[in-house]
Design a protein around this motif. Sequence first.
Motif, PDB file in Angstrom:
ATOM      1  N   ASP A  53       0.844  -1.190   0.000  1.00 18.30           N
ATOM      2  CA  ASP A  53       0.000   0.000   0.000  1.00 18.30           C
ATOM      3  C   ASP A  53       0.882   1.244   0.000  1.00 18.30           C
ATOM      4  O   ASP A  53       1.560   1.549   0.986  1.00 18.30           O
ATOM      5  CB  ASP A  53      -0.906  -0.014   1.239  1.00 18.30           C
ATOM      6  N   VAL A  54       0.861   2.003  -1.098  1.00 14.01           N
ATOM      7  CA  VAL A  54       1.745   3.168  -1.237  1.00 14.01           C
ATOM      8  C   VAL A  54       1.342   4.313  -0.313  1.00 14.01           C
ATOM      9  O   VAL A  54       2.098   5.279  -0.160  1.00 14.01           O
ATOM     10  CB  VAL A  54       1.790   3.666  -2.700  1.00 14.01           C
ATOM     11  N   LEU A  55       0.174   4.224   0.313  1.00 13.45           N
ATOM     12  CA  LEU A  55      -0.266   5.270   1.239  1.00 13.45           C
ATOM     13  C   LEU A  55       0.198   5.010   2.672  1.00 13.45           C
ATOM     14  O   LEU A  55      -0.046   5.836   3.553  1.00 13.45           O
ATOM     15  CB  LEU A  55      -1.788   5.404   1.208  1.00 13.45           C
ATOM     16  N   MET A  56       0.856   3.858   2.890  1.00 10.25           N
ATOM     17  CA  MET A  56       1.371   3.546   4.225  1.00 10.25           C
ATOM     18  C   MET A  56       2.758   4.170   4.403  1.00 10.25           C
ATOM     19  O   MET A  56       3.707   3.770   3.728  1.00 10.25           O
ATOM     20  CB  MET A  56       1.468   2.033   4.424  1.00 10.25           C
ATOM     21  N   PRO A  57       2.920   5.148   5.310  1.00 13.36           N
ATOM     22  CA  PRO A  57       4.230   5.765   5.508  1.00 13.36           C
ATOM     23  C   PRO A  57       5.164   4.909   6.361  1.00 13.36           C
ATOM     24  O   PRO A  57       6.367   5.173   6.459  1.00 13.36           O
ATOM     25  CB  PRO A  57       3.885   7.070   6.231  1.00 13.36           C
ATOM     26  N   ARG A  58       4.597   3.904   6.995  1.00 15.57           N
ATOM     27  CA  ARG A  58       5.323   3.020   7.892  1.00 15.57           C
ATOM     28  C   ARG A  58       4.456   1.770   8.092  1.00 15.57           C
ATOM     29  O   ARG A  58       3.275   1.765   7.740  1.00 15.57           O
ATOM     30  CB  ARG A  58       5.570   3.739   9.232  1.00 15.57           C
ATOM     31  N   MET A  59       5.044   0.697   8.611  1.00 16.52           N
ATOM     32  CA  MET A  59       4.295  -0.541   8.880  1.00 16.52           C
ATOM     33  C   MET A  59       3.680  -1.147   7.625  1.00 16.52           C
ATOM     34  O   MET A  59       2.699  -1.860   7.677  1.00 16.52           O
ATOM     35  CB  MET A  59       3.202  -0.320   9.933  1.00 16.52           C
ATOM     36  N   GLN A  60       4.283  -0.855   6.466  1.00 14.51           N
ATOM     37  CA  GLN A  60       3.794  -1.428   5.225  1.00 14.51           C
ATOM     38  C   GLN A  60       3.915  -2.947   5.221  1.00 14.51           C
ATOM     39  O   GLN A  60       3.123  -3.639   4.578  1.00 14.51           O
ATOM     40  CB  GLN A  60       4.539  -0.842   4.025  1.00 14.51           C
ATOM     41  N   ASP A  61       4.869  -3.464   5.989  1.00 11.98           N
ATOM     42  CA  ASP A  61       5.021  -4.914   6.093  1.00 11.98           C
ATOM     43  C   ASP A  61       3.839  -5.522   6.857  1.00 11.98           C
ATOM     44  O   ASP A  61       3.285  -6.542   6.452  1.00 11.98           O
ATOM     45  CB  ASP A  61       6.337  -5.290   6.782  1.00 11.98           C
ATOM     46  N   TRP A  62       3.443  -4.882   7.953  1.00 14.01           N
ATOM     47  CA  TRP A  62       2.292  -5.357   8.735  1.00 14.01           C
ATOM     48  C   TRP A  62       1.023  -5.334   7.887  1.00 14.01           C
ATOM     49  O   TRP A  62       0.263  -6.295   7.854  1.00 14.01           O
ATOM     50  CB  TRP A  62       2.119  -4.479   9.972  1.00 14.01           C
ATOM     51  N   ASP A  63       0.825  -4.227   7.185  1.00 14.75           N
ATOM     52  CA  ASP A  63      -0.347  -4.093   6.330  1.00 14.75           C
ATOM     53  C   ASP A  63      -0.380  -5.192   5.263  1.00 14.75           C
ATOM     54  O   ASP A  63      -1.424  -5.816   5.021  1.00 14.75           O
ATOM     55  CB  ASP A  63      -0.338  -2.717   5.668  1.00 14.75           C
ATOM     56  N   TRP A  64       0.770  -5.443   4.628  1.00 13.72           N
ATOM     57  CA  TRP A  64       0.816  -6.475   3.580  1.00 13.72           C
ATOM     58  C   TRP A  64       0.544  -7.858   4.167  1.00 13.72           C
ATOM     59  O   TRP A  64      -0.231  -8.638   3.596  1.00 13.72           O
ATOM     60  CB  TRP A  64       2.178  -6.473   2.885  1.00 13.72           C
ATOM     61  N   VAL A  65       1.136  -8.154   5.309  1.00 15.19           N
ATOM     62  CA  VAL A  65       0.956  -9.478   5.909  1.00 15.19           C
ATOM     63  C   VAL A  65      -0.488  -9.695   6.354  1.00 15.19           C
ATOM     64  O   VAL A  65      -1.028 -10.799   6.201  1.00 15.19           O
ATOM     65  CB  VAL A  65       1.938  -9.670   7.090  1.00 15.19           C
ATOM     66  N   ILE A  66      -1.146  -8.664   6.902  1.00 18.41           N
ATOM     67  CA  ILE A  66      -2.553  -8.798   7.305  1.00 18.41           C
ATOM     68  C   ILE A  66      -3.391  -9.248   6.116  1.00 18.41           C
ATOM     69  O   ILE A  66      -4.237 -10.149   6.228  1.00 18.41           O
ATOM     70  CB  ILE A  66      -3.102  -7.473   7.873  1.00 18.41           C
TER      71      ILE A  66
END
Length: 285
Positions: A166-179
């Motif tokens: 998600d290009v709108l995630m400034p941080r924790m993009q790994d958590w977002d992808w894994v969820i």
Amino acid sequence: MISVIIPAYNRENSIKAAVESVLNQTYSDLELIVVDDCSTDSTREAVEQIKDKRLRYICLEKNSGACAARNRGVSAARGEYIAFQDSDDIWMDNKLEKQMKVFEETDCDIVSCAMLAYSGDTSWVVPEESRRTQGYKSLDDILKKSFISTQTIIAKRKCFDDTLFDVLMPRMQDWDWVIRAVQKYSLYFIDEPLVKQYRQENSITANPHKGVVAMKRISEKYSYLLSTNKKTLGIFYDDYAYFLALDNNFSEFRKAAGKSLKASFGLKKLVKYILVNFRLYKQPQ
């Protein structure tokens, strides 16, 4: 073959070590794609000095962030598996070999591992011991805490067919992808540090406001999942309150703390929130 993707922005002093830690893997059937996010320093020259046929360099047309750089790398990847490295970290020599062995011995789709984190002269294992149980991880395990870091992930190519960063995630993009990924694919965690993570002063993790923005976006995207388990919801809002306190946003901190207490009340938690609210207890970085 494994396609390894490294997003890079102004990492002329660390990119060489990160690249070589990939190229020196005991598992050698790989390609390495460095995606330069329009660096203004000598990152490109540092990469081009490394002579290895497995190394490819791509430069984005404009600065777009690490998520966009990773997605560009995925689109260019030719491997059956895709892995990620960060431009300022080091892989243990046998990281890929150990992860590929898990794929051979199980039917999992994604493999992650623990890390050794360094900050100055201090080092510690990430994630904390309570989350380092080896084996498959459920969606509930993932929702409770962000503990799967991008540079530890290797996944089958199919996992990225409909699940990009998600290009709108400034941080924790790994958590977002894994969820999103674990709702469709299985994830196996190796309880062994196979990555050395070096925390830089200018890294994303050093910016608490980006943590606040990321937590808010996670809450908006996955409220329907978080609300199904009160304990999970309490842990989430406790972490949200943590970032808000670091960011000195105490009006929103009180709201998040209240939601955490409502979901899972604890006397120690209440006392901590009172102390933080009156600036008598400072949240650790």
